[in-house]
Design an enzyme around this catalytic site. Structure first.
Site, PDB file in Angstrom:
ATOM      1  N   GLU A 171       0.756  -1.394  -0.079  1.00 23.12           N
ATOM      2  CA  GLU A 171      -0.269  -0.021   0.174  1.00 23.12           C
ATOM      3  C   GLU A 171       0.946   1.384  -0.108  1.00 23.12           C
ATOM      4  O   GLU A 171       0.506   2.484   0.247  1.00 23.12           O
ATOM      5  CB  GLU A 171      -1.041  -0.083   1.141  1.00 23.12           C
ATOM      6  CG  GLU A 171      -2.365  -0.930   1.163  1.00 23.12           C
ATOM      7  CD  GLU A 171      -1.520  -2.503   0.882  1.00 23.12           C
ATOM      8  OE1 GLU A 171      -1.015  -2.849   1.761  1.00 23.12           O
ATOM      9  OE2 GLU A 171      -2.069  -2.808  -0.121  1.00 23.12           O
TER      10      GLU A 171
ATOM     11  N   ASP B 213      -6.471  -5.327  -5.751  1.00 25.61           N
ATOM     12  CA  ASP B 213      -5.706  -5.556  -4.428  1.00 25.61           C
ATOM     13  C   ASP B 213      -5.923  -7.093  -4.074  1.00 25.61           C
ATOM     14  O   ASP B 213      -5.965  -7.467  -2.858  1.00 25.61           O
ATOM     15  CB  ASP B 213      -6.024  -4.687  -3.210  1.00 25.61           C
ATOM     16  CG  ASP B 213      -5.057  -4.941  -2.010  1.00 25.61           C
ATOM     17  OD1 ASP B 213      -3.913  -5.194  -2.122  1.00 25.61           O
ATOM     18  OD2 ASP B 213      -5.844  -5.074  -0.774  1.00 25.61           O
TER      19      ASP B 213
ATOM     20  N   ASN C 264       0.040  -7.554  -3.929  1.00 27.75           N
ATOM     21  CA  ASN C 264      -0.512  -6.739  -5.088  1.00 27.75           C
ATOM     22  C   ASN C 264       0.393  -5.856  -5.654  1.00 27.75           C
ATOM     23  O   ASN C 264       1.447  -5.398  -4.887  1.00 27.75           O
ATOM     24  CB  ASN C 264      -1.598  -5.970  -4.527  1.00 27.75           C
ATOM     25  CG  ASN C 264      -1.154  -4.845  -3.410  1.00 27.75           C
ATOM     26  OD1 ASN C 264      -0.931  -5.410  -2.445  1.00 27.75           O
ATOM     27  ND2 ASN C 264      -1.053  -3.688  -3.907  1.00 27.75           N
TER      28      ASN C 264
END
Lengths: 200, 610
Positions: free
Chosen positions: B201, B327, B285
């Site tokens: 992230e 994701d 991801n």
């Protein structure tokens, strides 16, 4: 006749109502300057003071719970400033941690808890200095003027800026009610979180 | 002559005895490849129990018949009220428990109801909390050769001597200033402790690396994006499908330079086949969730690598989700078993993937033998077994400024990190999972080092169709050969705990309300449950105590991505909080609070209560 009278009365009522509500609109000065650095110099984190509340000696009296400065007030009564703050809140990735105020990796901003203080100057400092449990320091990366804009938007999330200056709609999917309908909360400036506790 | 024979016999006997003792000693050192009832040693040396990741215990004092007599033997407060995702370890008469940040390691004396023998505090940097995407969790430690190894949130690998709790070495391999953390449990393979980074992230480039167990020096490091040389891809790399063949695909499947901030992190489970000499790890991801900003297949993200554990060199790769849209990290566990598929014995791996398909793959070659949906899927239309490609559903493809409704699986997937179990007795997989859907919108995203690189607004909710009753999670038993669900227990909240199954045919898991449950592995009948102090997101384990009795242990303490709304004190009035998970968890604060307590159970002495 009576009905006509009634209708007239109703009309007057509606008109005056409209007048009253339309009166409540943002009053924006031609020029709004950012609060000076003086405002942030003496930001304290606590109201608990050694030696009691009175000030002695040669140190200045840092005002924590005092009202905002006139500049700060003017700044966040300005819808453009708050709106810019909202745009920057996404652009500088604040939204990645705080979401649209509900929080995530960082604490929620729409609730009444303000770990490091809710005053504009305190929020300004938090953004510039960073905080120990994960808030990065943006000092030297964002112009002061924009940090004040961000601070005013952060306050709008908690319902702390006038409703006519807070944003009223989103261009994107939003998680909750718009900022201008955030309930005006009673801010609770709590202490630093304990270690192993994410700042709330 | 006779005497001589006797001496020889005695020598042989002594020699055999020594060999046996060393065998026993050795077996205490290394977990088996795949645990069986015969191989069961009553310990729990690594979170997954064995290299095959079965989480199967051969202990059978506790059975489907008597599990109703389980009662608390003792408890232990970890002192940390954050999401407890770790598995306790049991080695001899000692249990080892590692907490979420600040990652304290406790050694507990099993002879004294868990009295603290020692504790080790690595004191990780507090700022690490700000770059941990999904609560400040730690998924456990691993034991090897008189040491316990684990990772700290701020990117250190610690080796601690079991004798006295002193640090043998500590090596910093991650940098929180670029958003890198470590949350996974390491594994030890052939004298190397192997870990990977989190940070998908934050635009952190994913890697996996091996450190020598003796001195903590880095033996090898393999990136999952970028040029072949840095991904440790050479001429021995033989992927099964053509889309994974070619030079420097970790560069050419990205817009220029975007691979440098491209994710593909390693924060899930690693399994290892000592016969094939291959370790298996998933990749996370791709960096920036908003897929508009990174056209291409984004290799080697959202896939699985088979690597040589000694050198790190890649042997094959398969991509679950090319150009990931949602994701859907590919880091879930792969369970290594041998099954008869279409009448032929196959060496396979079973992988319940975040994208909603249960993959059965040939673990030698990387060929997909089957890929079956285990929840309702709208995000894709299936897996083409000929090409190995996921078939996208264009209707559900998100774009910048466009909100897509009813996307399933959600970002945390049909199933997230929470590990499954496999019983060689029932030949079934048991996995905890989510049954949820989401609204998803791409937004602009700027890359600022050390801050989130996401570019998505998201709101999750209970799947309105399947099951459609407001439940958001399930515990599923799956037959990988028949490719079908055998049973499913619905739960109100996502089942965020791991699973564990025993030779007593009992399977254990916990719920986010705090119930710890024992289920009949064959019939799904709920046999026993106990309400712990906080929601459960940990990994159940079982062991034989010094008194020869079977114990079951679980950490209770809600948190993780699903429980962040409680652990992080978030405000669910904003549905996008916790990257959209809060929207579906608004009622969680009504049913549980923060916690951090270990519960240990055993059968009541004298059987049933009168």
């Amino acid at each position: 006749m009576a009905i006509k009278q009634r209708k007239l009365e109703l009309g007057v009522l509606v008109a005056s109502l409209a007048l009253v509500t339309s009166c409540k609109r943002e009053d924006r000065p031609f020029q709004t300057s950012a609060p000076s650095a003086e405002a942030i110099q003496f930001t304290r984190m606590t109201d608990f003071r050694a030696g009691g509340p009175s000030i002695s000696g040669n140190q200045p009296s840092p005002a924590m719970s005092a009202d905002e400065t006139p500049e700060e007030k003017e700044f966040e009564e300005n819808a453009y400033m708050v709106g810019e703050g909202k745009r920057l809140f996404s652009a500088f990735n604040c939204v990645g941690c705080h979401a649209h105020g509900g929080g995530g990796m960082g604490p929620a901003l729409i609730d009444d808890q303000w770990i490091y203080g809710h005053e504009p100057a305190q929020i300004f400092c938090t953004i510039i200095e960073g905080r120990p449990n994960g808030m990065p320091s943006f000092g030297g990366k964002i112009p002061s003027f924009q940090v004040w804009q961000l601070a005013s938007y952060v306050r709008s999330l908690g319902g702390l800026v006038p409703g006519d200056a807070a944003p009223g709609r989103d261009d994107d999917m939003h998680g909750g009610p718009p900022e201008n309908s955030a309930p005006n909360q009673k801010p609770n400036d709590s202490s630093l979180p304990k270690s192993a506790e994410m700042p709330k | 002559m006779k005497l001589f024979d006797g001496t020889l016999a005695a020598r042989l006997f002594v020699g055999l005895g020594c060999a046996l003792i060393s065998l026993i000693a050795w077996s205490a050192e290394a977990p088996p490849f795949r645990n069986t009832e015969e191989a069961e040693d009553g310990q729990w040396l690594m979170p997954a129990k064995d290299y095959a990741n079965t989480r199967f215990s051969g202990l059978k004092e506790i059975t489907a018949d008597n599990v109703k007599n389980l009662e608390v033997a003792w408890t232990f407060s970890s002192g940390v009220n954050r999401g407890q995702e770790a598995a306790p370890l049991v080695v001899g008469d000692t249990m080892y428990v590692v907490t979420p940040y600040p990652n304290i390691l406790y050694a507990l004396d099993l002879n004294k109801s868990g009295a603290v023998k020692w504790k080790y505090e690595p004191k990780p940097a507090a700022a690490a909390q700000g770059v941990a995407c999904c609560d400040v969790v730690c998924r456990g430690a691993v034991y090897s050769n008189n040491r316990v190894f684990f990772n700290t949130l701020d990117g250190n690998v610690c080796a601690v001597n079991t004798k006295d709790g002193k640090e043998a070495w500590k090596t910093k391999i991650g940098d929180i200033n670029i958003g890198e953390t470590i949350t996974m449990a390491p594994v030890v393979i052939n004298g190397k402790v192997i870990s990977g980074n989190s940070g998908g992230e934050f635009g952190v480039r994913g890697w996996i690396q091996a450190l020598n167990v003796d001195d903590g020096k880095v033996a090898w490091k393999a990136y999952n994006t970028g040029p072949d040389s840095e991904c440790l891809i050479d001429e021995n790399f033989k992927p099964f499908y053509p889309q994974d063949k070619g030079k420097d695909l970790g560069v050419t499947t990205w817009p220029p330079d975007k691979w440098k901030i491209g994710g593909g992190n390693v924060w899930g489970w690693i399994s290892y086949d000592p016969e094939l000499k291959l370790l298996y790890h998933g990749t996370g991801n791709p960096g920036v969730w908003n897929a508009d900003l990174r056209p291409g297949d984004n290799k080697w993200t959202c896939g699985i690598f088979a690597r040589d554990p000694d050198t790190g060199h890649a042997r094959w790769y398969y991509q679950w989700s090319p150009h990931d849209l949602f994701d859907h990290d590919g880091v879930n566990e792969s369970i290594l078993v041998d099954l008869e598929i279409d009448g032929k014995p196959r060496q396979v791996l079973l992988h319940p993937e975040r994208n909603g398909y249960l993959y059965v793959m040939d673990r030698k070659t990387g060929e997909v033998l089957s890929a079956t949906p285990f929840i309702r899927i709208t995000a894709s239309k299936g897996v083409d077994l000929k090409s190995g490609q996921l078939i996208p559903n264009e209707e559900k493809e998100p774009h910048t400024g466009k909100v897509i409704r009813d996307v399933t699986p959600i970002s945390p997937g049909a199933k997230d990190w929470q590990p499954s179990a496999f019983s060689p007795r029932t030949k079934l997989m048991y996995f905890p999972n989510q049954t949820m859907s989401m609204d998803y919108e791409g937004t602009e995203a700027s890359y600022i080092v050390g801050t989130p690189f996401v570019g998505v607004n998201e709101k999750m909710y209970a799947d309105p169709v399947d099951p459609g009753d407001g439940s958001r999670g399930a515990f599923t038993a799956w037959d990988p050969v028949a490719k079908k669900r055998v049973w499913r227990i619905k739960e109100s909240f996502p089942v965020w705990s791991g699973a564990m199954v025993t030779a007593g045919d009992v399977v254990f898991y916990g719920t986010m309300e705090g119930w710890f449950k024992a289920i009949n592995a064959k019939t799904a009948e709920e046999l026993w449950k106990f309400k712990t102090g906080s929601g459960i997101i940990g990994q159940p384990v079982t062991y034989k105590g010094p008194d020869g009795k079977q114990y079951v242990a679980i950490l209770s303490g809600v948190g993780g991505w699903a429980g962040a709304v409680v652990a992080g004190g978030l405000d669910p009035n904003d549905g996008t909080a916790a990257l959209g998970f809060a929207n579906a968890m608004k009622d969680l604060p009504n049913v549980t609070t923060k916690g951090g307590t270990l519960y240990v159970f055993k059968l009541r002495d004298g059987g049933e209560k009168k």
